[in-house]
Scaffold this active site. Structure first.
Site, PDB file in Angstrom:
ATOM      1  N   CYS A 170       0.742  -1.248  -0.016  1.00 33.38           N
ATOM      2  CA  CYS A 170       0.114   0.091   0.132  1.00 33.38           C
ATOM      3  C   CYS A 170       1.009   1.054   0.029  1.00 33.38           C
ATOM      4  O   CYS A 170       1.635   1.598   0.811  1.00 33.38           O
ATOM      5  CB  CYS A 170      -0.891   0.043   1.224  1.00 33.38           C
ATOM      6  SG  CYS A 170      -1.588   1.394   1.719  1.00 33.38           S
ATOM      7  N   CYS A 214       0.063   3.571   2.585  1.00 35.58           N
ATOM      8  CA  CYS A 214       0.694   3.192   4.162  1.00 35.58           C
ATOM      9  C   CYS A 214       1.948   3.470   4.370  1.00 35.58           C
ATOM     10  O   CYS A 214       2.539   4.035   5.159  1.00 35.58           O
ATOM     11  CB  CYS A 214       0.584   1.641   3.964  1.00 35.58           C
ATOM     12  SG  CYS A 214      -1.347   1.061   3.956  1.00 35.58           S
TER      13      CYS A 214
END
Length: 99
Positions: free
Chosen positions: A24, A27
Site C-alpha cells: 500500500c 501506508c
C-alpha cells in the site's frame, strides 16, 4: 496476535492502531508521519502497526476494508476511526482530544 491485541487495546494509555499492508503506497507515506506523532507524544500514546494480510481476522473484526485505517482505543473502547493519510498535527489533535 489475537490474544495480545485485546491486552494492547485495554491499556490505560491511548493506543493508535495502524492497519496497513506492505503493498500500500499511502501506508508507506503514513509510516514516517506516525513516527513523528510518537516522537512528539512519547509515552502519552502507543502506536501499533497491524499488517492486514497477516492479521485478516483482526482486520475483519473491526471492518477494515481499506488501508491505511487508523483506530484509536483506550481501555478497550474504540474512540475514533479514520481511513487514509492524515498529517501529524491532525493525528496529534485527535489523540489529545480523546486523552
Amino acid at each position: 496476535m489475537k490474544s495480545s491485541f485485546s491486552k494492547i487495546i485495554n491499556s490505560e494509555t491511548p493506543v493508535l492502531i495502524d492497519f496497513y499492508a506492505d503493498w500500500c503506497g499511502p501506508c508507506k507515506m503514513l509510516a514516517p508521519i506516525l513516527k513523528q506523532v510518537k516522537d512528539e507524544m512519547g509515552e502519552a500514546i502507543k502506536i501499533v502497526k497491524i499488517d492486514v494480510d497477516k492479521n485478516g481476522s483482526i482486520a475483519s473484526k473491526y471492518n477494515v476494508r481499506g488501508v491505511p485505517t487508523m483506530l484509536l482505543f483506550k481501555k478497550g473502547k474504540q474512540l475514533w476511526r479514520q481511513s487514509g493519510v492524515l498529517q501529524k498535527n491532525d493525528i496529534v489533535q485527535v489523540i489529545k482530544s480523546h486523552s
